[in-house]
Design an enzyme around this catalytic site. Structure first.
Site, mmCIF file in Angstrom:
data_model
loop_
_atom_site.group_PDB
_atom_site.id
_atom_site.type_symbol
_atom_site.label_atom_id
_atom_site.label_comp_id
_atom_site.label_asym_id
_atom_site.label_seq_id
_atom_site.Cartn_x
_atom_site.Cartn_y
_atom_site.Cartn_z
ATOM 1 N N LYS A 58 0.834 -1.155 0.147
ATOM 2 C CA LYS A 58 0.048 0.092 -0.013
ATOM 3 C C LYS A 58 0.936 1.183 -0.033
ATOM 4 O O LYS A 58 0.297 2.280 -0.509
ATOM 5 C CB LYS A 58 -0.956 -0.148 1.136
ATOM 6 C CG LYS A 58 -1.724 -1.100 1.067
ATOM 7 C CD LYS A 58 -3.077 -1.010 2.273
ATOM 8 C CE LYS A 58 -4.183 -2.090 2.086
ATOM 9 N NZ LYS A 58 -5.088 -1.905 3.308
ATOM 10 N N ASP A 95 -10.000 2.293 1.450
ATOM 11 C CA ASP A 95 -9.833 1.817 2.865
ATOM 12 C C ASP A 95 -10.485 2.823 3.654
ATOM 13 O O ASP A 95 -11.322 2.310 4.821
ATOM 14 C CB ASP A 95 -8.593 1.677 3.354
ATOM 15 C CG ASP A 95 -8.115 0.063 2.772
ATOM 16 O OD1 ASP A 95 -9.024 -0.995 2.216
ATOM 17 O OD2 ASP A 95 -6.969 -0.221 2.679
ATOM 18 N N GLY A 122 0.143 0.506 5.776
ATOM 19 C CA GLY A 122 -0.785 1.469 5.237
ATOM 20 C C GLY A 122 -2.350 1.421 5.888
ATOM 21 O O GLY A 122 -2.973 2.364 5.875
ATOM 22 N N ILE A 193 -9.491 -5.776 11.312
ATOM 23 C CA ILE A 193 -9.769 -5.507 9.985
ATOM 24 C C ILE A 193 -9.423 -6.745 9.178
ATOM 25 O O ILE A 193 -9.612 -6.972 8.031
ATOM 26 C CB ILE A 193 -8.685 -4.622 9.336
ATOM 27 C CG1 ILE A 193 -7.442 -4.903 9.318
ATOM 28 C CG2 ILE A 193 -8.959 -2.925 10.063
ATOM 29 C CD1 ILE A 193 -6.695 -3.698 8.395
#
Length: 409
Positions: A58, A95, A122, A193
């Protein structure tokens, strides 16, 4: 020419992204698994129109972007890339939308609350940006080598919310947690996540302590919705996030069958796997393969404790998979740790059959203890462990259809 999109990352076997994007719109979406030394050539020469980007790239992709969105600049992380007509790349961060949606869906109000972010990649940058914009109080990022690290994490035991952005606990390394929660006496919310497994070890520990939890599937689906909008320059209603997430949950969670020896778990499981197009696994068969001898011989030569050890080992492995049908032995409920394995990624169905229809042949414990005694001992556990209960005895096919109907598959 049809547009080509996909996901760029280093290890992608665990990804649900192709299933999610297949439900968003009609376009090709592939997994592009690249090593670090392959990323540059792929970004410059790859045949794609847009990409999602995941661990660990990322930040890596930023220098290859001709332009960046405001969010990407602010956060310093890119997870969505669009190839312009002239071949240049534009970097964005969807995101942000994904985690914001996850936060709101969880009903969490972080205003003025202390937040602890685990990891400094990231995704952590994105989470910090959302928490800041949502009015969180003190926000601490914990990394392995930073000022705030896992050795001195007890300095932040008053954190109200903990967000895991590391891959710790992600398939295939299920059962591992980045931190122990026993020191966090003020924690009321844990967000992870990671989306595979559905419940990480961190989340399971939080549930055991009565702490509210949420996993990363809503974030994944929400960011995919926003990425699809950018890919195709269209608007997709937010309701799609909820319906697709529910659909993916149904398709990716294992279906575990529990119940008395001889109730039909193996035969019903095979038929259910056939009806739903899933892999089938039988823990008793896996035990025999692992031990190199029959279950009767394991009991006779090694005893029940050794059998339960092997059973626990094979269940730990097979329950870490996704989207399978798993038939278990009748005594799987005898060890509490086995329920923890099932909670991470499965929906559990109790196949309940009349006692007088249960066979005894080849079933050491049924013969030794008596089928009625065994049933009365285990019924409370079967009931407590199961999400659904299905009566069986009217034939394998009908029972499998009843399970399929109950699970809306």
């Amino acid at each position: 020419m049809d547009k080509k999109f996909g996901l760029l990352g280093e290890t992608l076997a665990h990804s649900f992204s192709p299933q999610i994007h297949a439900r968003m719109a009609d376009y090709e979406y592939k997994l592009y698994e690249k090593s670090p030394n392959e990323v540059r050539d792929f970004l410059l020469q790859g045949d794609f129109d847009g990409l999602n980007v995941t661990i660990p790239y990322k930040k890596t992709v930023i220098p290859f972007c001709e332009t960046l969105s405001e969010n990407a600049v602010k956060i310093g992380s890119v997870n969505t890339m669009i190839k312009n007509a002239d071949g240049t790349l534009h970097g964005d961060n969807t995101d942000y939308f994904g985690f914001l949606y996850m936060l709101r869906k969880s009903g969490v109000d972080v205003f003025g609350k202390k937040a602890l972010i685990l990891g400094n990649g990231g995704a952590a940058l994105t989470v910090r940006a959302v928490l800041e914009d949502s009015g969180a109080g003190e926000i601490v990022t914990v990394s392995r080598t930073g000022v705030d690290n896992y050795e001195n994490i007890d300095r932040h035991k008053n954190a109200w919310i903990i967000v895991n952005t590391t891959p710790v606990g992600m398939y295939p390394d299920n059962g591992v947690s980045p931190v122990a929660l026993d020191i966090f006496d003020a924690c009321e919310t844990v967000l992870d996540i990671v989306y595979n497994p559905a419940k990480t070890e961190l989340m399971l520990e939080a549930e055991d302590r009565g702490i509210a939890v949420a996993g990363g599937l809503y974030m994944l689906t929400a960011q995919a919705k926003r990425a699809a909008e950018l890919f195709l320059d269209i608007n997709i209603p937010d309701q799609a996030i909820d319906s697709i997430t529910a659909d993916i949950e149904r398709q990716t969670k294992n279906i575990v069958l529990i119940g008395m020896p001889g109730c039909g778990k193996s035969s019903v499981g095979k038929k259910l796997a056939e009806l739903t197009g899933r892999e089938f696994h039988d823990t008793d068969e896996l035990i025999v393969t692992k031990a190199g001898k029959s279950i009767e011989r394991i009991f006779a030569e090694d005893g029940e404790d050794i059998f339960r050890d092997i059973e626990q080992d094979v269940l730990k492995v097979v329950s870490g998979k996704s989207g399978c049908v798993i038939a278990t032995g009748g005594g799987i409920v005898k060890r509490a740790i086995n329920r923890r394995f099932l909670r991470q990624n499965s929906v559990t169905v109790f196949l309940d059959r009349e006692i007088d229809q249960l066979p005894l042949d080849g079933r050491p414990l049924s013969q030794a203890h008596g089928i009625t005694t065994l049933y009365n001992e285990r019924l409370p556990l079967y009931t407590a462990w199961s999400d659904y209960s299905v009566r069986c005895g009217e034939g394998v096919h009908k029972t499998a259809l009843a399970v399929q109907e109950a699970l809306l598959l």
